[in-house]
Enzyme design. Structure first.
Site, PDB file in Angstrom:
ATOM      1  N   ASP A 160       0.842  -1.199   0.000  1.00 56.27           N
ATOM      2  CA  ASP A 160       0.000   0.000   0.000  1.00 56.27           C
ATOM      3  C   ASP A 160       0.879   1.253   0.000  1.00 56.27           C
ATOM      4  O   ASP A 160       0.709   2.164   0.809  1.00 56.27           O
ATOM      5  CB  ASP A 160      -0.931  -0.001   1.212  1.00 56.27           C
ATOM      6  N   ILE A 161       1.811   1.290  -0.943  1.00 55.77           N
ATOM      7  CA  ILE A 161       2.719   2.427  -1.044  1.00 55.77           C
ATOM      8  C   ILE A 161       1.997   3.609  -1.666  1.00 55.77           C
ATOM      9  O   ILE A 161       1.508   3.539  -2.794  1.00 55.77           O
ATOM     10  CB  ILE A 161       3.953   2.059  -1.907  1.00 55.77           C
TER      11      ILE A 161
END
Length: 266
Positions: A160-161
């Site tokens: 979940d960058i």
């Protein structure tokens, strides 16, 4: 919710609690240091805590202590924001910072992996949306299926960058928080740089082309491979929006402009 851990970790509360759909958080001080007490309420947050401990402060916030579903984390105390930077003329600089942090997170380690979810399982929402809705979902699913069938350079992924999950820790640099804990090809972790719904510029095809060159250079990924991950991730993001009764259109638009950039190669 917090009392047990405040006593166990000998914490001093330092702010109001924050309650989300997946965890409860409380700013605290621990041994004179700013820290964040986080109590997970869903499985992906519990898995993320294990990954944070596995990283051991390299590229991510340090884990000071863990007790069951609770984790005591190093708290960011810097004032800079990558999202603010990206929205005020520093988009390219923000992307380079994010790429540098991701490279640190992806660095091979000799110790065994923590519990992780393979990417083919993570993409099941896109498979379902493709079956039901077809169209752009089907295109994104076809691209994802090809990528997942023959992965390159696999390893631990944050999952979940985006601009708000890499924070300013001042002398410790820019560090990641809130991982999902995935296992798969490293290209996946760069795709959300092109899809972040909080960043209006993601609607712009010219921005995608400019960022593609930057991220490809910083990550060492082939631009075509990166475009395929953008299409796949954008389709998955749109599928999640559908599941949450949200609007999938912005994410599908990113998939479409990435597909247009890829051209006949899709």
């Amino acid at each position: 919710m917090f009392d047990r851990y405040i006593q166990a970790f000998e914490l001093v509360p330092e702010g109001s609690p924050v309650v989300t759909h997946s965890s409860h958080l409380l700013p605290v001080r621990w041994q004179g240091r700013p820290a964040m007490l986080k109590v997970a309420t869903v499985s992906e947050e519990k898995r993320g805590a294990l990954l944070m401990r596995w990283w051991d402060g390299l590229g991510a916030a340090k884990v000071y202590a863990k007790d069951g579903d609770a984790v005591l984390l190093e708290r960011a105390h810097g004032t800079r924001s990558l999202l603010t930077m990206a929205m005020s003329g520093g988009d390219d600089a923000a992307s380079r910072i994010i790429c540098g942090t991701v490279q640190t997170l992806h660095r091979p380690r000799t110790k065994p992996y923590p519990e992780l979810v393979p990417l083919d399982i993570w993409f099941r929402a896109l498979e379902s949306a493709s079956t039901i809705h077809g169209g752009a979902f089907a295109t994104a699913h076809a691209v994802a299926r090809t990528l997942l069938a023959a992965p390159l350079e696999t390893g631990v992924l944050h999952g979940d960058i985006h601009h708000s999950n890499i924070l300013d820790f001042e002398d410790r640099g820019w560090l990641a928080i809130d991982p999902k804990g995935l296992l798969g090809e490293r290209g996946y972790d760069y795709a959300n740089l092109f899809c972040n719904p909080d960043l209006p510029a993601t609607k712009d095809a010219a921005r995608l082309r400019r960022q593609l060159a930057i991220v490809a250079q910083e990550s060492g990924l082939a631009p075509e491979r990166l475009l395929r991950w953008i299409i796949a991730y954008a389709g998955l993001s749109a599928a999640w929006f559908l599941e949450d009764d949200g609007d999938p259109a912005p994410a599908l638009h990113v998939a479409e402009i990435a597909a247009a950039e890829l051209g006949g190669g899709i």
